[in-house]
Each structure stands twice: as structure tokens, then as C-alpha cells.
Design a protein around this motif. Structure first.
Motif, PDB file in Angstrom:
ATOM      1  N   UNK A 214      24.307  47.771  61.127  1.00 20.13           N
ATOM      2  CA  UNK A 214      24.121  46.805  60.040  1.00 20.13           C
ATOM      3  C   UNK A 214      25.502  46.296  59.626  1.00 20.13           C
ATOM      4  N   UNK A 215      25.849  45.130  60.130  1.00 17.97           N
ATOM      5  CA  UNK A 215      27.171  44.591  59.862  1.00 17.97           C
ATOM      6  C   UNK A 215      27.141  43.538  58.749  1.00 17.97           C
ATOM      7  N   UNK A 216      26.191  43.707  57.851  1.00 17.07           N
ATOM      8  CA  UNK A 216      26.283  42.938  56.608  1.00 17.07           C
ATOM      9  C   UNK A 216      27.565  43.366  55.903  1.00 17.07           C
ATOM     10  N   UNK A 217      28.321  42.409  55.420  1.00 18.31           N
ATOM     11  CA  UNK A 217      29.619  42.756  54.863  1.00 18.31           C
ATOM     12  C   UNK A 217      29.993  41.811  53.731  1.00 18.31           C
ATOM     13  N   UNK A 218      30.961  42.250  52.986  1.00 13.47           N
ATOM     14  CA  UNK A 218      31.501  41.466  51.874  1.00 13.47           C
ATOM     15  C   UNK A 218      33.032  41.541  51.944  1.00 13.47           C
ATOM     16  N   UNK A 219      33.656  40.380  51.971  1.00 14.46           N
ATOM     17  CA  UNK A 219      35.118  40.309  52.030  1.00 14.46           C
ATOM     18  C   UNK A 219      35.619  40.082  50.607  1.00 14.46           C
ATOM     19  N   UNK A 220      36.074  41.143  49.984  1.00 14.94           N
ATOM     20  CA  UNK A 220      36.611  41.016  48.636  1.00 14.94           C
ATOM     21  C   UNK A 220      38.017  40.440  48.647  1.00 14.94           C
ATOM     22  N   UNK A 221      38.770  40.713  49.696  1.00 12.12           N
ATOM     23  CA  UNK A 221      40.113  40.155  49.775  1.00 12.12           C
ATOM     24  C   UNK A 221      40.604  40.220  51.221  1.00 12.12           C
ATOM     25  N   UNK A 222      41.229  39.142  51.665  1.00 15.75           N
ATOM     26  CA  UNK A 222      41.892  39.105  52.960  1.00 15.75           C
ATOM     27  C   UNK A 222      43.054  38.131  52.845  1.00 15.75           C
ATOM     28  N   UNK A 223      44.260  38.617  53.090  1.00 14.74           N
ATOM     29  CA  UNK A 223      45.432  37.760  52.999  1.00 14.74           C
ATOM     30  C   UNK A 223      46.479  38.247  53.988  1.00 14.74           C
ATOM     31  N   UNK A 224      47.457  37.382  54.219  1.00 15.89           N
ATOM     32  CA  UNK A 224      48.550  37.679  55.137  1.00 15.89           C
ATOM     33  C   UNK A 224      49.865  37.542  54.369  1.00 15.89           C
ATOM     34  N   UNK A 225      50.780  38.455  54.641  1.00 17.98           N
ATOM     35  CA  UNK A 225      52.086  38.396  53.993  1.00 17.98           C
ATOM     36  C   UNK A 225      52.118  39.164  52.687  1.00 17.98           C
ATOM     37  N   UNK A 226      53.053  38.784  51.841  1.00 18.73           N
ATOM     38  CA  UNK A 226      53.240  39.468  50.562  1.00 18.73           C
ATOM     39  C   UNK A 226      52.026  39.271  49.669  1.00 18.73           C
ATOM     40  N   UNK A 227      51.610  40.342  49.029  1.00 17.57           N
ATOM     41  CA  UNK A 227      50.435  40.299  48.156  1.00 17.57           C
ATOM     42  C   UNK A 227      50.835  39.714  46.806  1.00 17.57           C
ATOM     43  N   UNK A 228      50.237  38.565  46.450  1.00 16.97           N
ATOM     44  CA  UNK A 228      50.567  37.865  45.216  1.00 16.97           C
ATOM     45  C   UNK A 228      49.328  37.838  44.331  1.00 16.97           C
ATOM     46  N   UNK A 229      49.352  38.476  43.186  1.00 15.74           N
ATOM     47  CA  UNK A 229      48.196  38.415  42.279  1.00 15.74           C
ATOM     48  C   UNK A 229      47.951  36.994  41.803  1.00 15.74           C
ATOM     49  N   UNK A 230      46.687  36.640  41.701  1.00 14.65           N
ATOM     50  CA  UNK A 230      46.318  35.317  41.219  1.00 14.65           C
ATOM     51  C   UNK A 230      46.075  34.295  42.311  1.00 14.65           C
ATOM     52  N   UNK A 231      46.556  34.543  43.525  1.00  9.54           N
ATOM     53  CA  UNK A 231      46.330  33.618  44.638  1.00  9.54           C
ATOM     54  C   UNK A 231      44.953  33.898  45.244  1.00  9.54           C
ATOM     55  N   UNK A 232      44.140  32.859  45.353  1.00 12.12           N
ATOM     56  CA  UNK A 232      42.794  32.986  45.919  1.00 12.12           C
ATOM     57  C   UNK A 232      42.840  32.489  47.352  1.00 12.12           C
ATOM     58  N   UNK A 233      42.423  33.339  48.269  1.00  9.89           N
ATOM     59  CA  UNK A 233      42.449  33.021  49.697  1.00  9.89           C
ATOM     60  C   UNK A 233      41.078  32.530  50.157  1.00  9.89           C
ATOM     61  N   UNK A 234      41.028  31.850  51.318  1.00 12.35           N
ATOM     62  CA  UNK A 234      39.779  31.194  51.725  1.00 12.35           C
ATOM     63  C   UNK A 234      38.588  32.116  51.909  1.00 12.35           C
ATOM     64  N   UNK A 235      38.801  33.390  52.242  1.00 16.83           N
ATOM     65  CA  UNK A 235      37.672  34.282  52.504  1.00 16.83           C
ATOM     66  C   UNK A 235      37.365  35.207  51.333  1.00 16.83           C
TER      67      UNK A 235
END
Length: 377
Positions: A212-233
Motif C-alpha cells: 500500500x503505497x498511499x503516501x503523504x509528502x509533508x516536506x521535500x526540499x533540496x539544499x539548506x532548510x529554510x523555514x517559511x519556504x513552501x516547496x512544490x510537493x
């Protein structure tokens, strides 16, 4: 002598006066001039306020150059919840150089319930609304850049309930460092093991009915982690319609240097396209069930800089507004008075029409009769 020199100097300065004064006895005021002046002052005040708002605002400037950094590592920040138990799934990265990065290097497997709490659902719903607006209006990305570090974190809040619901999912979160080449981050059945020709997953002991590969992407980003930046996924949720289902994300990563008045950081933007299909070898749909994120690194680097209008430019624009309004209203007022005078002059000429005077020889004279002293008696 000193007084004489001072008088000569003062006289010379008066001759250079570019703003000669007119005596008040020569100044004539009118109701129309006062009305135009009120309109001009109101317009100047309104445009000055608007210009000050423009001066306070900032905008993002984008510059592009070739990325010459090929030796540093790329950080991948991951927070994904899969609707399977942690002992059944494994996550790792395999790049084009056949370099395998195991999840044990920085990812944590945490058993959690797949169902979100009401507070978590509210945040996920908010992220989905923001994602839909970003797809329609790309200028909102500038607002997100400028509000970095000022807005709240986009991470899901911790669970506030103490229910005894058994964990039926696995939250895979943490970060990995990979080479700056194209690669494939994937989550599939079984733990990953090294292999001379790449790698493999121990999936023989897991039944297909439990996939069962139902999934939820709460956060996915590349590089330095910056709070407040919303990524496409961020906030993406996919529900599998079949046990043997493959979810694919094709990601293009663009190195980005962000310089604002609040933060200066090196991060990465990315765009993504999605695809999902059911694995059915009999129907010709081959592959492996799981979640696959194939990323590619762009050779261009974007520098995003927050800019502000200089104060001298604000003063120049303000002087232009004040001088332009006064000059324009003066021209319009003068033209209006000229038109009105012409119209009233025609009416006055019409009121003094010539009268016909009969002459003794039967002719008529169109000239007005002369007024003499005798005619007044």
C-alpha cells in the motif's frame, strides 16, 4: 567698504533670482482657479501617498549564471509518510554514478498512524490551497521569498491527542547528502542492500496483499532548510487504487542563491511533473511498486536578490509628481479660460446685432446710427 561690497553681492544675488516675486496687488484670484488648485492639491496628496507605498515596497531581481560548483554535496530534506509498516519499506538514493546512499545515513523510520489529527489536517489543507494558488499566480513566489524566516514553519505540528490508535504507517524523515548529479530517491518494499551491479531490496518476505503505497509528502526540499519556504510537493497526498502501484515524480532542481533583507542562504528551487500507474506485467505495464523521485540538477544557477527603490529616486519621482501636476493643471486651467472667453465673446457679439435704417433714396443702412448730443434731448 565692507557694507558696499555686501550690497553689491546682495544685488548680484537678487539678479540671479529665478523665482521673482509678484506684488499681491497684481495678483488676481478667481473661483475657478481655487477649484483647480484644490483638485491639484488633492491629486498631489493622493499620488504622494501611492508613491510612498511604492518606495516602501521591494521586489525580487532574478539573475542567471552557469553553476560551476560540481564538487559539493547536495542535501535532500525528506518528510514522507507511507501507509505501510516500517519493517516492510526501505528508502535510499542511487545516482548516475552508481553511488548508493542508504537511508541509515540520515533518515529516521518512525511508526505513526496514517490518519492526521484535526490540527494537522488544517495545516495540510492550507498547504494545498497555497499550492493551487502558486500554480495560478507565479508572482506569489516573490512574496514567499520575502517572507522567509518571518512566517511559521511549514512542518506538521506534533500530534496533540493521546489516542491508543495503533501505528499503521511509517514516517520517513531526515536528510541525505548526495552527489550533484542526477539520481533517483525511491521508497519501495524491503530494505535496501548493496549489490555489485547497483542495489537490491529484500521484498521476498512481504506479501503482495500488504502493499500500500498511499503516501503523504509533508516536506521535500533540496539544499539548506529554510523555514517559511513552501516547496512544490509540500502537502501532497496520494491514495493508491491498487496494491501494485507506482508513483513517479520527475524533478528538475535549480541551484538558487537567495539574498533578502532578512536572510542570505543557498537553497534550491525545483519543478516537478507526476505520473502514476498500476504495475501489471500481463498488460505490459512493467516496473516495481513504490514511490520514485527522479531528480536532475540544472546547469544554471539563479540568484534572487531583494531590491529597494533608492531614496534619491524617490525624491526625483516626488518632484516630478508635484511639478507635473502644477504644470498640467495650469495649462488646463488656462486653456479652459481661453475656451470660455471665446464662447462668451461670441454671445456678446450676437447681442449687439446691427439694425437696418431706411434711407431717403429707398436703400437701407446696416450701420448703427450715430449718437449725437441732439439725439439725447
Amino acid at each position: 567698504m565692507r557694507r558696499l561690497n555686501r550690497k553689491k553681492t546682495l544685488g548680484l544675488i537678487k539678479e540671479l533670482d529665478a523665482f521673482p516675486k509678484v506684488p499681491e496687488s497684481y495678483v488676481e484670484t478667481s473661483a475657478s482657479g481655487g477649484t483647480v488648485s484644490l483638485i491639484a492639491f488633492t491629486t498631489i496628496a493622493f499620488l504622494t501617498i501611492m508613491e510612498f507605498m511604492v518606495y516602501r515596497d521591494t521586489w525580487m531581481k532574478y539573475e542567471y549564471e552557469v553553476d560551476k560548483d560540481f564538487t559539493s554535496k547536495l542535501r535532500i530534506n525528506i518528510d514522507i509518510t507511507v501507509a505501510m509498516r516500517c519493517q516492510y519499506v526501505g528508502a535510499d538514493v542511487l545516482d548516475l554514478a552508481e553511488t548508493m546512499v542508504a537511508s541509515a545515513d540520515g533518515l529516521i523510520y518512525e511508526p505513526v498512524p496514517f490518519e492526521l489529527t484535526p490540527q494537522q489536517k488544517e495545516l495540510q489543507r492550507m498547504l494545498q490551497v497555497i499550492q493551487s494558488r502558486l500554480q495560478e499566480e507565479h508572482s506569489l513566489q516573490d512574496v514567499i521569498f520575502k517572507s522567509a524566516f518571518k512566517s511559521a514553519s511549514t512542518a506538521l505540528p506534533p500530534r496533540e491527542d493521546n489516542s491508543l490508535q495503533s501505528p499503521d504507517a511509517c514516517r520517513i524523515h531526515g536528510h541525505l547528502y548526495v552527489n550533484k548529479v542526477a539520481g533517483n530517491f525511491h521508497i519501495t518494499v524491503g530494505k535496501a542492500i548493496p549489490h555489485p551491479r547497483g542495489h537490491a531490496h529484500l521484498a521476498a518476505l512481504v506479501s503482495h496483499e500488504s502493499y500500500n503505497f498511499s503516501h503523504r509528502i509533508d516536506h521535500l526540499s533540496f539544499g539548506e532548510l529554510i523555514p517559511g519556504i513552501i516547496n512544490p510537493l509540500d502537502g501532497t497526498e496520494k491514495i493508491a487504487s491498487d496494491h501494485n502501484q507506482m508513483f513517479q515524480y520527475f524533478i528538475t532542481v535549480v541551484p538558487t542563491k537567495l539574498h533578502t533583507y532578512k536572510i542570505s542562504a543557498e537553497t534550491h528551487q525545483f519543478s516537478v511533473t507526476e505520473r502514476e500507474r498500476v504495475i501489471n506485467h500481463a498488460a505490459g505495464s512493467h516496473g516495481v511498486s513504490g514511490i520514485f523521485m527522479k531528480y536532475d540538477i540544472s546547469s544554471l544557477m539563479v540568484t534572487v536578490t531583494e531590491e529597494h527603490m533608492p531614496f534619491w529616486q524617490f525624491l526625483v519621482r516626488l518632484c516630478g509628481i508635484i511639478g507635473g501636476i502644477f504644470s498640467t493643471t495650469g495649462i488646463l486651467h488656462g486653456f479652459g479660460r481661453f475656451v470660455v472667453e471665446i464662447i462668451f465673446c461670441r454671445f456678446r457679439l450676437g447681442s449687439y446685432r446691427s439694425t437696418s435704417v431706411p434711407l431717403p433714396d429707398g436703400h437701407t443702412s446696416n450701420h448703427l446710427p450715430l449718437i449725437t448730443d441732439n439725439s439725447t434731448h
